[in-house]
Design an enzyme around this catalytic site. Structure first.
Site, PDB file in Angstrom:
ATOM      1  N   ASP A 276     -16.451  17.465   3.835  1.00 46.92           N
ATOM      2  CA  ASP A 276     -15.181  16.863   4.248  1.00 46.92           C
ATOM      3  C   ASP A 276     -15.304  16.458   5.707  1.00 46.92           C
ATOM      4  O   ASP A 276     -16.012  17.123   6.484  1.00 46.92           O
ATOM      5  CB  ASP A 276     -14.021  17.835   4.052  1.00 46.92           C
ATOM      6  CG  ASP A 276     -12.708  17.097   3.860  1.00 46.92           C
ATOM      7  OD1 ASP A 276     -12.199  17.043   2.726  1.00 46.92           O
ATOM      8  OD2 ASP A 276     -12.195  16.519   4.860  1.00 46.92           O
TER       9      ASP A 276
ATOM     10  N   PHE B 213      -9.526  13.556 -15.085  1.00 46.62           N
ATOM     11  CA  PHE B 213      -8.210  13.579 -15.738  1.00 46.62           C
ATOM     12  C   PHE B 213      -7.457  14.879 -15.481  1.00 46.62           C
ATOM     13  O   PHE B 213      -6.524  15.205 -16.201  1.00 46.62           O
ATOM     14  CB  PHE B 213      -8.375  13.370 -17.248  1.00 46.62           C
ATOM     15  CG  PHE B 213      -9.099  12.112 -17.596  1.00 46.62           C
ATOM     16  CD1 PHE B 213      -8.453  10.888 -17.526  1.00 46.62           C
ATOM     17  CD2 PHE B 213     -10.437  12.129 -17.955  1.00 46.62           C
ATOM     18  CE1 PHE B 213      -9.125   9.700 -17.815  1.00 46.62           C
ATOM     19  CE2 PHE B 213     -11.118  10.956 -18.251  1.00 46.62           C
ATOM     20  CZ  PHE B 213     -10.462   9.734 -18.184  1.00 46.62           C
TER      21      PHE B 213
ATOM     22  N   CYS C  65      -0.440  11.011  -8.380  1.00 44.55           N
ATOM     23  CA  CYS C  65      -1.171  10.116  -9.289  1.00 44.55           C
ATOM     24  C   CYS C  65      -0.287   9.098 -10.001  1.00 44.55           C
ATOM     25  O   CYS C  65      -0.406   7.902  -9.759  1.00 44.55           O
ATOM     26  CB  CYS C  65      -1.933  10.936 -10.316  1.00 44.55           C
ATOM     27  SG  CYS C  65      -3.282  11.868  -9.576  1.00 44.55           S
TER      28      CYS C  65
ATOM     29  N   LYS D 255       1.685   6.212  -7.937  1.00 40.72           N
ATOM     30  CA  LYS D 255       0.835   5.253  -7.206  1.00 40.72           C
ATOM     31  C   LYS D 255      -0.121   4.537  -8.157  1.00 40.72           C
ATOM     32  O   LYS D 255      -0.462   3.384  -7.946  1.00 40.72           O
ATOM     33  CB  LYS D 255       0.092   5.919  -6.053  1.00 40.72           C
ATOM     34  CG  LYS D 255      -0.956   6.935  -6.441  1.00 40.72           C
ATOM     35  CD  LYS D 255      -2.320   6.622  -5.874  1.00 40.72           C
ATOM     36  CE  LYS D 255      -3.286   7.737  -6.182  1.00 40.72           C
ATOM     37  NZ  LYS D 255      -4.558   7.354  -6.712  1.00 40.72           N
TER      38      LYS D 255
ATOM     39  N   LYS E 229       6.132  19.264  -9.687  1.00 39.14           N
ATOM     40  CA  LYS E 229       6.128  19.941 -10.984  1.00 39.14           C
ATOM     41  C   LYS E 229       5.789  21.404 -10.726  1.00 39.14           C
ATOM     42  O   LYS E 229       5.307  21.746  -9.635  1.00 39.14           O
ATOM     43  CB  LYS E 229       5.125  19.294 -11.937  1.00 39.14           C
ATOM     44  CG  LYS E 229       3.670  19.481 -11.542  1.00 39.14           C
ATOM     45  CD  LYS E 229       2.777  18.937 -12.632  1.00 39.14           C
ATOM     46  CE  LYS E 229       1.343  19.384 -12.444  1.00 39.14           C
ATOM     47  NZ  LYS E 229       0.468  18.912 -13.500  1.00 39.14           N
TER      48      LYS E 229
END
Ligand code: UDX
Length: 491
Positions: free
Chosen positions: A46, A172, A283, A286, A370
């Site tokens: 990173d 996914f 996700c 956008k 969520k």
């Protein structure tokens, strides 16, 4: 948490692969820890030194169930390390996964590809051996081909040893289930341009493949499109049921029963038909906007136009919650008719809405987009909390994990650290994220703490009869709220 054995089958026949993961956010950190769990040596990269230091100490900078345990386990075993150095990963790894963000460009619908481009360019400038770069980030169709050209031109100028190829392998994973989704995915999709690339990726995923996970090997464009098609479909399912909510809110009917009934048809399926305040997160919103922007660039303006409608339906759910808050509180103070209908108290509340909301204490239950996540990116819950605050309500916000991130975004809201502190003295409770702690509240216990027994269930997870029996005025999305004129909430 799902646990899998060490990757002995792969390592017994060929030298174990060394894997780097560029970008250590939700996607990259999860992928890195899961690759270590699958038995590989992993180096996470990173550009943020603070993040690298925290991860190297085994500290995860976000909430994801099961991931802290995996991170600590593999940092301690030495199989998982972190760095800020492209030199390190370029000289070391066989396979480089890219898991950097592709956020929405400020003020535009399109995806911002600068981080993914920078990752490919930096890898191309530093890889000194044969290697495969594998994109996992969600990108507009055509990006992988553009990046392949960028890779080729950068390598040509750099003239470093080794052949470097590109593949695309969309991710996914769902937040909250990221570890399980990575270790035991529904399917594996790879966009490859050579047998060599496919074979390397089959080695990486040998364990899930051995358990029968479907393997879809295809071209770049299909691999890129699979991801956005899946997210567009999921967003459409949610907005579809939420559009029916607008009907049942107007004429009556039960949105949950409607979803159950159509969901029994296996061609439709019940999943992602939970009506409520709608989708958010890093996700779905956008991705549907980026897809529309991309097809417009391709001259296919009408092709994904329906997604603009899905976006609108989704955003109107937030208006509806604010509107309901106004109606319930107007009803509470005895107004025969409160400001009614859809959109009356939307993003910019009307003076009538402000007059009703001003100074009322509203308990906000949930700000994460969520449950099982601390992510507040494009969170419908946080948006509603902020709108109620802006309209003059005195909000007490509680989320089991999301408060810290919410406070960075909207520092002026009133945050509290327990459910009881949020609801004590409240004139209205608004349940916006369906955490178990909220779903299992006892209405009689809650009734003893609040000032006024009013509740809005913006996720359709409470039993209306139990709350009405405990003396509450109960309102829910997808259900008609009739206010004083026609009796209590239409449960
Ligand atoms: C999503 C995709 O599911 C995942 O495959 C992809 O990799 C990333 O985007 P995520 O953003 O983690 O995952 O959340 P998801 O579980 O899909 O939920 C998205 C939003 O839809 C949440 O705000 C959720 O509350 C909402 N939702 C979901 C509903 O409103 N109703 C439903 O029935 C289901």
């Amino acid at each position: 948490m799902t646990s899998v054995a060490s990757n002995q089958s792969a390592s017994s026949t060929v030298a174990p692969l060394r894997i780097s993961v560029v970008g250590t956010g939700y996607l990259g950190a999860t992928h890195a820890a899961c690759m270590a769990e699958l038995g590989f040596e992993v180096l996470g990269l990173d550009v943020d030194p603070a993040k690298v230091e925290a991860l190297s100490r085994g500290e995860l900078p976000f909430h994801e169930p099961g991931l802290p345990e995996l991170l600590i386990k593999h940092v301690q075993s030495g199989r998982l390390r972190f760095t800020t150095s492209y030199e390190d990963v370029g000289a070391w790894a066989d396979v480089h996964f890219i898991g950097v963000g592709t956020p929405q460009k400020p003020g535009e619908s399109a995806a911002d590809l600068r981080y993914v481009e920078a990752a490919v360019r930096s890898l191309a400038e530093h890889i000194t051996r044969d290697a495969l770069i594998v994109g996992k980030s969600t990108v507009p169709v055509g990006t992988a081909t553009t990046l392949k050209d960028l890779l080729a031109t950068t390598r040509a100028t750099a003239s470093l040893p080794g052949t470097v190829e590109l593949a695309w392998n969309p991710e996914f994973l769902r937040e909250g289930y990221a570890v399980k989704d990575t270790l035991t995915p529904d399917r594996l999709v790879v966009g490859v341009e050579s047998e060599h690339a496919e074979n390397l990726l089959r080695q990486v995923y040998a364990q899930p493949l051995a358990t029968g996970t479907p393997w879809i090997s295809t071209d770049f464009a299909t691999a890129e499109l699979v991801k956005v098609a899946a997210n567009a479909f999921l967003a459409t399912k949610i907005s579809f049921i939420n559009a029916f909510s607008e009907i049942t809110e107007t004429v009556g009917g039960d949105i949950g029963t409607l979803a159950d009934a159509i969901g029994h048809d296996p061609r439709i399926g019940r999943k992602f038909l939970n009506a409520g305040v709608g989708f958010g997160g890093g996700c779905l919103p956008k991705d549907i906007r980026a897809l529309q922007a991309r097809v417009s660039e391709l001259g296919l303006d009408r092709t994904m136009r329906f997604l603009a409608e899905m976006d609108d339906i989704n955003l109107r759910r937030r208006d509806r919650v604010v509107d309901l808050a106004v109606q319930v509180l107007a009803h509470d103070r005895g107004d025969a008719t409160g400001p009614a209908g859809h959109g009356g108290a939307g993003a910019v509340p009307s003076p009538a809405a402000v007059e009703v909301l001003h100074g009322r204490k509203i308990a906000i239950l949930g700000v994460a987009f969520k449950p099982h996540s601390d992510d507040v990116r494009d969170s419908p819950a946080l948006d509603v909390a902020n709108r109620l605050y802006t309209a003059g309500a005195d909000v007490a916000v509680y989320d089991p994990q999301g408060n810290a991130n919410a406070a960075k975004r909207f520092p002026r809201l009133g945050y509290v650290d327990t459910l009881a502190k949020a609801i004590v003295g409240a004139d209205l409770i608004v349940l916006l994220t369906e955490w178990d702690e909220f779903k299992t509240m006892d209405p009689h216990d809650v009734a003893r703490l609040v000032d006024r027994p009013n509740i809005i269930d913006a996720r359709n997870v409470l039993n209306p009869a139990a709350w009405i029996e405990a003396g509450f005025t109960h309102a829910a999305l997808g259900h008609r709220f009739r206010g004083l004129a026609q009796g209590p909430a239409d449960a």
